[in-house]
Design an enzyme around this catalytic site. Structure first.
Site, short mmCIF file in Angstrom:
data_model
loop_
_atom_site.label_atom_id
_atom_site.label_comp_id
_atom_site.label_asym_id
_atom_site.label_seq_id
_atom_site.Cartn_x
_atom_site.Cartn_y
_atom_site.Cartn_z
CG HIS A 1 -6.60 -5.40 1.68
ND1 HIS A 1 -5.99 -6.26 2.57
CD2 HIS A 1 -7.82 -5.11 2.19
CE1 HIS A 1 -6.81 -6.47 3.59
NE2 HIS A 1 -7.92 -5.80 3.39
CG HIS B 1 -1.99 -1.03 1.20
ND1 HIS B 1 -2.94 -1.12 0.21
CD2 HIS B 1 -2.23 -2.07 2.05
CE1 HIS B 1 -3.73 -2.17 0.46
NE2 HIS B 1 -3.32 -2.76 1.56
CG ASP C 1 -4.80 -10.18 3.08
OD1 ASP C 1 -4.45 -10.63 1.97
OD2 ASP C 1 -4.59 -9.00 3.44
CG ASP D 1 -2.69 -8.26 0.60
OD1 ASP D 1 -1.93 -8.52 1.55
OD2 ASP D 1 -3.77 -7.63 0.73
C1 SP5 Z 1 -1.15 -5.14 3.85
C2 SP5 Z 1 -2.61 -5.19 4.15
O1 SP5 Z 1 -3.22 -6.25 4.03
N1 SP5 Z 1 -3.20 -4.06 4.58
C3 SP5 Z 1 -4.61 -4.04 4.84
C4 SP5 Z 1 -5.03 -2.74 5.45
C5 SP5 Z 1 -6.49 -2.75 5.80
N2 SP5 Z 1 -6.80 -1.74 6.74
C6 SP5 Z 1 -8.19 -1.45 6.94
C7 SP5 Z 1 -8.92 -2.57 7.61
C8 SP5 Z 1 -9.91 -2.09 8.62
C9 SP5 Z 1 -10.15 -3.11 9.69
N3 SP5 Z 1 -9.25 -2.90 10.80
C10 SP5 Z 1 -9.86 -2.94 12.09
C11 SP5 Z 1 -9.87 -4.27 12.71
C12 SP5 Z 1 -10.84 -4.28 13.84
N4 SP5 Z 1 -11.02 -5.60 14.35
ZN ZN Z 2 -4.15 -7.21 2.55
#
Ligand code: SP5
Ligand code: ZN
Length: 349
Positions: free
Chosen positions: A203, A165, A290, A201
């Protein structure tokens, strides 16, 4: 297959990320890399090395912006200089130069700097972030050099924080330096005329896409959750194909949340065909796991066994390959999923 580890990854340990109006515990935790290394060791991947050298700053500075790098390097010291009590808290942005504001505004205010370089409030900078990132960069660069010289057919960089990212001058999505881009640039510098980056990935790899968007020498291909509903929302659509000389050298394959492996695998075939048609002589895989069905923040339905298939399908491209660890937050299973990719790749050799 050579495994390179980033020994200093633990120095980056964020406490909180902003989520739905609250600070919640980070999902991108040091245990992730430890469990991957543990599982690789159990499976008999004996050749695990730690790069002795520091990151080659010529490569880092060719991928990232100098002022951005200076910001990251000094961020913690500046944060503490504001107030020594800040040592108990991570750095997160709270103001951004969006919508008609000046990204180049002549301010050195620390909050303004953080907002200038961050694109989300989920990626805390901590005391050790810079050292951890630089050690990760060193591992990615070393892996690419070993693969470029022909001394290894494949290498896996077990590192964190992740990188895909992060762009030339921005961080977000738990990423600060783009390790996959650093590996690809190293392969280019070592004489590989055409390098492909395949991002699996969950994302979209917005940082990687943006770094190479105007270039025809590095093909970027990403299979990911449809940004219409999934992070990072603002990039990763199928109509983004590259710009200028880079037109036709970016391929996005967004898939709806809930996609299972049969459909995902068809996209991998399409992605690998694009890599072959491009005529890449080396491959970098942005290896997030993921897409796994039990991932707490993602929505695909891949099983652990599917990651073995992914490894062998990638091996079928018959290219010198650098795998760089990205996301994957089902911490207990991620060692298995990454090791499955490594095993699928190695056994298909
Ligand atoms: C490298 C990678 O996989 N980055 C992913 C970034 C995603 N970030 C936003 C996700 C929002 C959820 N995060 C909060 C978790 C609460 N349990
Ligand atoms: Zn990711």
């Amino acid at each position: 297959m050579l495994i390179l580890q980033n020994d200093r990854h633990r120095e980056h340990a964020g406490r909180h990320e902003m989520y739905r109006g609250r600070l919640v515990e980070c999902v991108e935790v040091p245990e992730r890399a430890e469990l991957v290394l543990g599982e690789l060791h159990r499976r008999g991947f004996a050749r695990v090395e730690r790069p002795a050298v520091r990151a080659d700053m010529t490569v880092v500075e060719s991928v990232h912006d100098l002022r951005y790098l200076a910001f990251l390097r000094q961020a913690w010291d500046h944060w503490i200089a504001l107030d020594s009590a800040n040592a108990s808290f991570d750095i997160l942005p709270s103001v951004w130069p969006n919508q008609g504001l000046r990204r180049d505004a002549p301010t050195q205010n620390f909050s303004a700097q953080v907002g200038r370089y961050a694109f989300d409030a989920g990626s805390p900078i901590t005391r050790g972030t810079w050292d951890a990132c630089l050690a990760g960069a060193a591992s990615a660069i070393e892996a690419a050099r070993r693969v470029a010289s022909g001394s290894e057919r494949g290498a896996l960089v077990v590192t964190r924080p992740p990188g895909h990212h992060a762009g030339r001058d921005f961080f977000g999505g738990y990423c600060f330096l783009n390790n996959a881009a650093l590996a690809a640039q190293t392969l280019r510098d070592a004489g590989h005329a055409r390098v492909a980056i395949l991002d699996v990935d969950y994302h979209h790899g917005n940082g990687t896409q943006s770094i190479f968007y105007r270039r025809a020498d590095v093909l970027t291909v990403s299979i990911h959750g449809d940004p219409a509903t999934e992070y990072p929302f603002y990039l990763g659509y199928a109509d983004e194909r590259g710009e200028g000389e880079g037109e036709g050298f970016n391929l996005n394959r967004p898939l709806p949340k809930g996609t299972a492996f049969d459909a995902w695998r068809r996209e991998l075939d399409i992605a690998l065909e694009a890599v072959a048609r491009f005529g890449a002589s080396a491959l970098v895989v942005a290896l997030g796991v993921d897409a796994y069905k039990a991932d707490p923040i993602s929505g695909f339905l891949l099983d652990s066994a599917d990651f073995t298939t992914i490894g062998s399908l990638i091996a079928s491209a018959r290219l010198p390959t650098v795998f760089v660890l990205e996301g994957g937050y089902a911490v207990a299973e991620m060692g298995i999923n990454v090791a499955n990719v490594a095993e699928g790749f190695s056994l298909a050799g």
